[in-house]
Write a protein that holds these residues in place. Structure first.
Motif, PDB file in Angstrom:
ATOM      1  N   ARG A  65      37.538  34.333  41.151  1.00  0.00           N
ATOM      2  CA  ARG A  65      36.272  33.838  41.143  1.00  0.00           C
ATOM      3  C   ARG A  65      35.340  35.111  41.048  1.00  0.00           C
ATOM      4  O   ARG A  65      34.370  34.964  40.067  1.00  0.00           O
ATOM      5  CB  ARG A  65      35.698  33.413  42.548  1.00  0.00           C
ATOM      6  CG  ARG A  65      36.186  32.229  42.884  1.00  0.00           C
ATOM      7  CD  ARG A  65      35.611  31.037  42.345  1.00  0.00           C
ATOM      8  NE  ARG A  65      36.623  30.028  41.899  1.00  0.00           N
ATOM      9  CZ  ARG A  65      36.574  29.069  41.047  1.00  0.00           C
ATOM     10  NH1 ARG A  65      35.465  28.945  40.281  1.00  0.00           N
ATOM     11  NH2 ARG A  65      37.526  28.351  40.710  1.00  0.00           N
ATOM     12  N   ASP A 138      36.206  26.046  33.615  1.00  0.00           N
ATOM     13  CA  ASP A 138      37.444  26.146  34.587  1.00  0.00           C
ATOM     14  C   ASP A 138      37.967  24.739  35.402  1.00  0.00           C
ATOM     15  O   ASP A 138      38.968  24.349  35.052  1.00  0.00           O
ATOM     16  CB  ASP A 138      36.863  27.258  35.518  1.00  0.00           C
ATOM     17  CG  ASP A 138      37.442  26.924  37.054  1.00  0.00           C
ATOM     18  OD1 ASP A 138      38.462  26.623  37.136  1.00  0.00           O
ATOM     19  OD2 ASP A 138      36.696  27.534  38.154  1.00  0.00           O
ATOM     20  N   ASN A 246      47.667  28.926  43.669  1.00  0.00           N
ATOM     21  CA  ASN A 246      47.014  30.257  43.031  1.00  0.00           C
ATOM     22  C   ASN A 246      47.710  31.368  43.828  1.00  0.00           C
ATOM     23  O   ASN A 246      48.328  31.127  44.899  1.00  0.00           O
ATOM     24  CB  ASN A 246      45.443  30.010  43.171  1.00  0.00           C
ATOM     25  CG  ASN A 246      44.911  30.715  44.696  1.00  0.00           C
ATOM     26  OD1 ASN A 246      45.650  30.380  45.750  1.00  0.00           O
ATOM     27  ND2 ASN A 246      43.802  31.028  44.751  1.00  0.00           N
TER      28      ASN A 246
HETATM   29  O1  AHR Z   1      39.954  26.644  39.206  1.00  0.00           O
HETATM   30  C1  AHR Z   1      40.857  27.520  39.192  1.00  0.00           C
HETATM   31  C2  AHR Z   1      41.301  28.199  40.566  1.00  0.00           C
HETATM   32  O2  AHR Z   1      40.199  28.288  41.587  1.00  0.00           O
HETATM   33  C3  AHR Z   1      41.845  29.207  40.691  1.00  0.00           C
HETATM   34  O3  AHR Z   1      43.555  29.338  40.465  1.00  0.00           O
HETATM   35  C4  AHR Z   1      41.651  29.895  41.927  1.00  0.00           C
HETATM   36  O4  AHR Z   1      42.224  31.146  42.278  1.00  0.00           O
HETATM   37  C5  AHR Z   1      40.415  29.789  42.019  1.00  0.00           C
HETATM   38  O5  AHR Z   1      39.885  29.567  43.325  1.00  0.00           O
END
Ligand code: AHR
Length: 339
Positions: A65, A138, A246
């Motif tokens: 982030r 994202d 993650n």
């Molecule tokens: O949306 C992406 C994800 O959100 C990442 O993998 C993670 O680390 C973050 O919080």
């Protein structure tokens, strides 16, 4: 690392389940009822300097982030942006109200990663109704409510399903196709968690020697990942592999595995997603097996898309980001990509 080719697989998949088409969307939301005609044109973006851009972050609790936020701060001056930034501290409702406040301030452009697919979709329609163009980065929103190319300019991001496939492919090879797997899921309801799970589970289902013995959310957070792993280790002492959505949760799981007297990377193989510096160091130390990169550097891409859009160029509904892959074979020479 991104192409402007139309990448329709994900959106095509979502379109199949879209129940509303070409009709009035009416959604009861926070400060009233937002309506937007599905057929209305996208709001235009006037090219001016400075351009007032709202960037509404979801939370700032991990390196991914922080790197994402930094990429927007870094690009602002170059792109002629005056950025209004907020941090929702992990709350969907705060992210919605942050965005509503940016709409009320009449920003010229909104850019944000929707924390969860469903709760953040209506505010995209509110922005459209207010005449403010939106770029999602994202994570994406629920396409049955707000749709890329119709309600917002585009989604810029990775193929999360493919990330899950790549993580699973690595694990199948690393374990010789035989494993009892604990899956640590990301934030429930986030497109990143939904699709990383889907991709991984698809490959595992094709390998009869591989079983997911438990799957639980660790909310993409290191300490939550550690706590969940601690509990699941007690319930499933026969676990031989971990898939974390993650790096942060993988690092939490590594701590829990060590605390239980087992060796990560030997007794338990671990695969994850992100490619953070911490994840790469753990690969170099032999504790983490592999990490599929998920690039957080959306600032320059969003700037490029905004400039093209303002010139009247047609923008694909998905600007796909391609990601690297790290394991012990290449991690040392790839350290410069860590963040
Ligand atoms: O949306 C992406 C994800 O959100 C990442 O993998 C993670 O680390 C973050 O919080």
């Amino acid at each position: 690392m991104a192409s402007l080719n139309t990448q329709s697989r994900k959106h095509a998949r979502k379109q199949q389940i879209r129940p509303l088409a070409g009709s009035l969307l009416a959604l009861a939301i926070g400060f009233g009822v937002a309506t937007a005609h599905a057929d209305d044109a996208l709001p235009k973006l006037v090219n001016k300097t400075p351009m007032k851009v709202g960037f509404a972050q979801t939370e700032s609790n991990n390196p991914w982030r922080l790197a994402e936020t930094k990429s927007f701060k870094d690009v602002a001056a170059k792109c002629g942006w005056q950025i209004v930034m907020t941090d929702a501290n992990g709350s969907n409702s705060k992210q919605v109200s942050d965005i509503q406040s940016m709409i009320a301030q009449h920003v010229d452009l909104l850019v944000f990663p929707p924390r969860e697919e469903k709760p953040l979709a209506p505010v995209v329609l509110q922005a459209k109704k207010a005449g403010i163009p939106v770029i999602l980065v994202d994570r994406d929103v629920d396409q049955s409510v707000a749709k890329a190319g119709r309600d917002y300019i585009t989604f810029i991001g990775s193929d999360f399903i493919d990330q899950g496939h790549r993580a699973a492919d690595w694990l199948v090879k690393a374990t010789g196709g035989k494993a009892k797997i604990i899956e640590l899921e990301g934030t429930t309801g986030a497109s990143a968690a939904n699709d990383r799970k889907k991709g991984f589970d698809e490959i595992i289902a094709k390998n009869p020697g591989m079983t997911i013995i438990a799957s639980q959310s660790g909310d993409f957070a290191r300490d939550k990942g550690r706590q969940v792993m601690e509990t699941l280790l007690q319930a499933h002492p026969d676990v031989t592999a971990v898939y974390a959505h993650n790096d942060e949760m993988a690092l939490g799981a590594i701590a829990a595995i060590k605390a239980a007297g087992k060796q990560p990377g030997k007794d338990i193989q671990i695969v994850t997603i992100d490619g953070t510096k911490g994840g790469m160091d753990a690969i170099a130390a032999g504790e983490l097996g592999a990490s599929v990169q998920s690039s957080p550097f959306f600032g320059p891409l969003a700037c490029d898309v905004a400039q093209r859009y303002a010139k009247g160029e047609k923008i694909p509904t998905w600007v796909k980001v391609s990601d690297r892959f790290y394991d012990k074979s290449n991690v040392q020479q790839s350290m410069q990509y860590g963040y």
